[in-house]
Design a protein around this motif. Structure first.
Motif, PDB file in Angstrom:
ATOM      1  N   TRP A  62      10.028   4.679  -8.496  1.00 19.70           N
ATOM      2  CA  TRP A  62       8.700   4.835  -7.889  1.00 19.70           C
ATOM      3  C   TRP A  62       8.513   6.276  -7.438  1.00 19.70           C
ATOM      4  CZ3 TRP A  62       6.122   6.408  -3.618  1.00 19.70           C
ATOM      5  CH2 TRP A  62       4.815   5.931  -3.435  1.00 19.70           C
ATOM      6  N   ASP A  77       0.074   2.146  -9.966  1.00 20.26           N
ATOM      7  CA  ASP A  77       0.902   3.176 -10.591  1.00 20.26           C
ATOM      8  C   ASP A  77       1.138   4.316  -9.590  1.00 20.26           C
ATOM      9  OD1 ASP A  77       2.018   5.156 -12.137  1.00 20.26           O
ATOM     10  OD2 ASP A  77       0.152   5.623 -13.210  1.00 20.26           O
ATOM     11  N   GLY A 127       7.896   8.659 -10.305  1.00 17.75           N
ATOM     12  CA  GLY A 127       6.515   8.532 -10.768  1.00 17.75           C
ATOM     13  C   GLY A 127       5.545   9.218  -9.813  1.00 17.75           C
TER      14      GLY A 127
END
Ligand SMILES: [Mg+2]
Length: 321
Positions: A100, A61, A103
């Motif tokens: 990405w 993550d 995040g």
């Protein structure tokens, strides 16, 4: 190396709403940031690079990767009792991936806000995924590795072994239930930089560092720098509950030798121990500094004891990401 234009602007825009921190005269956007050092004290600065596949799984993550990258750097400031002020970020990305990046920026922003540290510059390059963060803090009472003396008590600031026990779950090498997996992710990606503890112990401690490579190895660095040795009682080690839960009897060895917990290890002169104990910290005394004479720099300066006998780890080495 080819630049990937536009990507850093995503992060910059994301951070545009964040309050400008202390000492930032001019932040992201010019050739350099302009920063006002604190009126008193010293600047402490440190840089750390995390490489995908070496320090974290490439498919992890992005918010968690960002949180860990910044927290690990902030831990180095804590180790020196430096207050976080600013950081810069160099990102190498294999391809442009706005999701990405969002995040990642989100995780970075939340962490930066939580610790009151300002992003003041950055760069992106195309290549294998890696993250370099340089942090700068201010300190009026820096802690160092080279001040331990014979007779000082050795302390750790809190439970050890959690991150090492969590790693097999983080890497997907060991299956676990949802709650265990969540706890493992927290232990590995969200270590707590011990900034408050560092500030509290700074007037009393003779040396300190943060435990990144494992207690015995890192205490060895204090001993080398201070030209001393140390005896550690393994029964005294505070072993993290999750380490016991995940590793059972192996938890003690993980607490002694596993890395990535980012607790502090520090030494306190005997006469200051009563003051330390009055602080009400979670810190636990685990041993004593002894003479280091006759030991080479590469010698075993840290001796671990269990039930009156020398103890050595069963595992030859530990997997660190
Ligand atoms: Mg360190």
């Amino acid at each position: 190396m080819q630049a990937t234009p536009g990507e850093f602007e995503i992060i910059r825009d994301y951070f545009a709403g964040a309050p400008r921190g202390e000492g930032v005269v001019l932040g992201i956007g010019d050739d350099c940031a302009l920063l006002q050092p604190p009126a008193d004290g010293l600047l402490a600065t440190s840089v750390d690079t995390l490489v995908a596949g070496r320090h974290f799984p490439a498919d992890a993550d992005p918010a968690a990767i960002a949180a860990r990258a910044l927290r690990v750097n902030l831990s180095d400031l804590a180790a020196m009792n430096a207050r976080p002020l600013w950081f810069t970020l160099a990102l190498t990305l294999p391809h442009s991936d706005a999701e990405w990046l969002r995040g990642f920026a989100d995780g970075l922003l939340q962490t930066a806000q939580a610790y009151g540290v300002s992003l003041v510059g950055g760069d992106t390059t195309k290549g294998p995924l890696s993250i370099t963060i340089q942090v700068t803090g201010g300190s009026t009472a820096p802690l160092r590795r080279d001040g331990a003396s014979v007779g000082d008590a050795v302390y750790v600031s809190g439970p050890l072994g959690a991150a090492a026990a969590a790693l097999p779950l983080v890497l997907g090498q060991k299956l676990a239930g949802d709650s265990e997996r969540k706890e493992a992710q927290r232990a590995y990606y969200f270590p707590e930089p011990q900034l408050a503890t560092a500030a509290a112990i700074a007037p009393l401690a003779s040396s300190a560092l943060d435990i990144s490579d494992g207690l015995l190895a890192d205490l060895g660095h204090i001993c080398e720098q201070s030209r001393v040795s140390a005896d550690i009682d393994l029964h005294a080690l505070p072993v993290a509950a999750i380490a016991r839960q995940l590793a059972g009897e192996g938890a003690l060895e993980l607490a002694a030798c596993g890395g990535d917990d980012y607790q502090l290890c520090f030494t306190v002169p005997q006469e200051r121990i009563p003051e330390l104990e009055q602080l009400g910290l979670e810190a636990v005394r685990i041993g004593t500094v002894i003479e280091g004479a006759g030991l080479s720099d590469n010698g075993e300066r840290v001796r671990a004891w269990l039930d009156g006998e020398r103890w050595f780890p069963e595992s030859a080495g530990y997997q660190h990401f």
